[in-house]
Scaffold this motif. Structure first.
Motif, short mmCIF file in Angstrom:
data_model
loop_
_atom_site.label_atom_id
_atom_site.label_comp_id
_atom_site.label_asym_id
_atom_site.label_seq_id
_atom_site.Cartn_x
_atom_site.Cartn_y
_atom_site.Cartn_z
N GLN A 242 0.84 -1.19 0.00
CA GLN A 242 0.00 0.00 0.00
C GLN A 242 0.88 1.25 0.00
O GLN A 242 2.07 1.19 0.33
CB GLN A 242 -0.91 0.02 1.24
CG GLN A 242 -1.81 -1.19 1.39
CD GLN A 242 -2.91 -1.25 0.35
OE1 GLN A 242 -3.30 -0.21 -0.20
NE2 GLN A 242 -3.41 -2.45 0.07
N ASP A 243 0.26 2.37 -0.35
CA ASP A 243 0.98 3.64 -0.26
C ASP A 243 1.50 3.84 1.16
O ASP A 243 0.79 3.58 2.14
CB ASP A 243 0.03 4.80 -0.60
CG ASP A 243 -0.44 4.76 -2.04
OD1 ASP A 243 0.02 3.89 -2.78
OD2 ASP A 243 -1.27 5.61 -2.42
N GLY A 244 2.76 4.30 1.25
CA GLY A 244 3.37 4.52 2.55
C GLY A 244 4.21 3.37 3.04
O GLY A 244 5.06 3.55 3.94
N GLN B 251 10.28 3.72 -0.22
CA GLN B 251 8.96 3.99 0.34
C GLN B 251 7.98 4.22 -0.80
O GLN B 251 8.23 5.03 -1.71
CB GLN B 251 8.98 5.21 1.26
CG GLN B 251 7.63 5.48 1.92
CD GLN B 251 7.71 6.58 2.96
OE1 GLN B 251 8.61 7.41 2.92
NE2 GLN B 251 6.77 6.58 3.90
N LEU B 252 6.85 3.50 -0.75
CA LEU B 252 5.84 3.61 -1.79
C LEU B 252 5.08 4.92 -1.61
O LEU B 252 4.56 5.21 -0.52
CB LEU B 252 4.88 2.42 -1.73
CG LEU B 252 5.53 1.03 -1.75
CD1 LEU B 252 4.47 -0.05 -1.78
CD2 LEU B 252 6.48 0.88 -2.93
N GLU B 253 5.00 5.73 -2.68
CA GLU B 253 4.35 7.03 -2.60
C GLU B 253 2.92 7.01 -3.15
O GLU B 253 2.01 7.57 -2.54
CB GLU B 253 5.18 8.08 -3.36
CG GLU B 253 6.53 8.36 -2.71
CD GLU B 253 7.28 9.47 -3.39
OE1 GLU B 253 8.06 10.16 -2.70
OE2 GLU B 253 7.12 9.65 -4.62
N ARG B 254 2.74 6.40 -4.32
CA ARG B 254 1.37 6.33 -4.84
C ARG B 254 1.28 5.21 -5.87
O ARG B 254 2.26 4.85 -6.53
CB ARG B 254 0.93 7.65 -5.46
CG ARG B 254 1.66 8.07 -6.71
CD ARG B 254 1.22 9.47 -7.15
NE ARG B 254 1.88 9.89 -8.37
CZ ARG B 254 1.33 9.78 -9.58
NH1 ARG B 254 0.13 9.26 -9.72
NH2 ARG B 254 1.98 10.21 -10.66
N LEU B 255 0.07 4.66 -6.00
CA LEU B 255 -0.19 3.57 -6.93
C LEU B 255 -0.32 4.13 -8.34
O LEU B 255 -1.09 5.07 -8.58
CB LEU B 255 -1.47 2.82 -6.53
CG LEU B 255 -1.87 1.63 -7.41
CD1 LEU B 255 -0.84 0.51 -7.29
CD2 LEU B 255 -3.26 1.13 -7.01
N PHE C 290 4.04 1.01 -8.37
CA PHE C 290 3.99 2.19 -7.50
C PHE C 290 5.08 3.18 -7.91
O PHE C 290 6.15 2.79 -8.38
CB PHE C 290 4.25 1.80 -6.04
CG PHE C 290 3.14 1.00 -5.41
CD1 PHE C 290 2.13 1.61 -4.68
CD2 PHE C 290 3.12 -0.39 -5.51
CE1 PHE C 290 1.12 0.88 -4.09
CE2 PHE C 290 2.12 -1.13 -4.93
CZ PHE C 290 1.11 -0.50 -4.21
N GLN C 291 4.78 4.45 -7.69
CA GLN C 291 5.84 5.45 -7.64
C GLN C 291 6.46 5.38 -6.26
O GLN C 291 5.75 5.36 -5.25
CB GLN C 291 5.27 6.84 -7.89
CG GLN C 291 6.29 7.96 -7.77
CD GLN C 291 5.66 9.33 -8.01
OE1 GLN C 291 5.01 9.54 -9.03
NE2 GLN C 291 5.84 10.23 -7.07
N ALA C 292 7.79 5.28 -6.20
CA ALA C 292 8.48 5.12 -4.92
C ALA C 292 9.68 6.03 -4.87
O ALA C 292 10.13 6.57 -5.88
CB ALA C 292 8.89 3.66 -4.72
#
Length: 476
Positions: A29-31, A38-42, A52-54
């Protein structure tokens, strides 16, 4: 993610099933933090995984993380396919293929993911929903796709899932529609060490863009990708793929048995359809692999030559543009107000013997020289890896431009020497013939740093010389 939405009839079975610990593993999941990221957004998801953008937690670098779903992370066949994507992409190493930096497998935590370059732009699928592409853009996109897949074929990799969803368009170096080919997750390795990854009878790919042999579960080679390129060109030109059906079975029957519908007379953009391009697309869509172009270089050359127009000679109208003979017709003389002068001049010439009527008739009957048409120019395409190199003519020193370079030059039989220069890389020279359209690719090697100058030799220490005492020969 191409391959995520694939419809597959597979005989592969899972060799491992998730345990109780795996059932408790949640989707990323994000976060969440995976390794150093760290995952920022799907960005997107499919049946196999999520993208994900990470951001690297220490370096701050943004990347894309392609994360396999937990239920697939314990399945050896899925993990193997996922790893094969990273391996294939790094083996090809081409500017028009998305770059994969790392492959991470942590089965005890249920995490398997790839670290990829983050692309900013849109997929070709979304672009086709918004715009009707011009012929120029279709050519530009098609040539880049062929370059990427041709590089894959050169190292024995067949993509098998070429479709608009797997083609991403970005702006790079001032160039619009810079293509990045995505998702080699269902790629087939044709080398000896890579065979056997898929059993015969398995249908893998996206049905709408499958070659007939692929839809029938037969072995495939690089000509399946050439069929997919034909499918892609067809959709960009017509606004829809050649075969469409509501059910998978109906679609497969069409692909295997029915010829593609003829392309319309005009592109979706309204431009007239070039007959040579329509013929090329239908050749790529031939049912039998032997009837298609056998190499993507043929498709590239055909796409590049669409822009070259042969010299056109306009028809000559005898009434509007009179020849020398029609200008001197006898019936036209009576309309000339300078007739007396002409007659007088001619009489004097005849009496002087300078001209004879027979000689004048010969002169009047001589046809006008035919206009010499200049040969049509040829297109020179130069690509370097990396891009941004200067291309210079070796004979004149003229700078032709910066790569990726597409330039029209006069047709010539002699070979032309080119020098390719990029700061920090070893300059290279190439010979190219310009009797037809030419495409050359130049991989550049980094310059080795110059060795430091040798340290000056230290002078040897001077030894102190002690003189022996003089010997007195007269001493007693």
């Amino acid at each position: 993610m191409g391959g995520d939405d694939l419809i597959a009839q597979t005989v592969l079975s899972s060799v491992a099933s998730p345990g109780d610990a795996m059932r408790s593993v949640q989707e990323a999941q994000d976060g969440d933090v995976l390794g150093n990221y760290q995952l920022e957004r799907l960005l997107g998801e499919g049946s196999m995984g999520r993208v994900f953008q990470a951001r690297h937690v220490r370096l701050g670098r943004q990347v894309a993380l392609k994360v396999l779903r937990p239920q697939h992370a314990q399945d050896v066949s899925f993990v193997r396919r996922f790893f094969q994507e990273a391996r294939s992409v790094n083996q090809i190493n081409h500017e028009h293929i998305v770059e994969i930096f790392d492959f991470v497998e942590e089965p005890q935590r249920g995490q398997v993911y790839c670290v990829m370059e983050l692309l900013r732009g849109q997929s070709l699928a979304s672009l086709l929903k918004e715009e009707k592409l011009s012929l120029e853009r279709i050519q530009r996109i098609g040539v880049q796709v062929c370059a990427a897949l041709g590089a894959a074929h050169a190292v024995g990799v067949v993509h098998r899932d070429v479709k608009p969803d797997n083609l991403f368009l970005v702006h790079r170096g001032g160039q619009m529609d810079f293509v990045k080919v995505l998702d080699f997750g269902v790629a087939k390795i044709l080398t000896s060490e890579g065979t056997g990854n898929t059993l015969d009878g398995t249908i893998i790919g996206t049905p709408t863009y499958m070659a007939p042999e692929q839809a029938a579960g037969l072995p495939v080679d690089q000509r399946a990708d050439i069929y997919a390129v034909g499918n892609l060109l067809y959709e960009m030109l017509a606004g829809h793929p050649p075969f469409q059906a509501p059910a998978f079975g109906q679609l497969v029957v069409q692909i295997i048995t029915q010829p593609p519908p003829p392309l319309p007379d005009r592109l979706a953009s309204g431009e007239p359809m070039p007959p040579a391009l329509a013929e090329l697309v239908l050749r790529c869509l031939a049912k039998e692999p032997e009837a298609r172009p056998q190499r993507l270089e043929e498709v590239t050359t055909a796409l590049l030559t669409l822009g070259s127009k042969p010299a056109v000679s306009l028809p000559v109208d005898d009434e509007e543009i009179p020849t020398r003979r029609t200008r001197m017709r006898p019936d036209a003389w009576w309309l000339n107000p300078r007739l007396p002068m002409l007659v007088g001049g001619m009489a004097i010439a005849m009496l002087a013997g300078a001209l004879t009527w027979h000689g004048m008739e010969k002169l009047l009957e001589s046809p006008a020289p035919a206009p010499v048409e200049a040969p049509a120019p040829v297109t020179l395409t130069v690509r370097t890896f990396p891009e941004g190199a200067r291309v210079i003519r070796a004979d004149t020193g003229e700078a032709l431009g910066v790569t990726p370079l597409v330039k029209e030059l006069p047709r010539a039989d002699a070979a032309l020497g080119l020098r390719v220069e990029l700061a920090g890389y070893v300059p290279l020279e190439r010979q190219v013939r310009l009797d037809s359209h030419a495409v050359i690719e130049v991989p550049l090697a980094k310059e080795k740093p110059a060795p430091p100058p040798p340290a000056p030799a230290k002078a040897a220490p001077r030894k102190e010389v002690k003189r022996d005492a003089l010997i007195d020969p007269f001493a007693q």
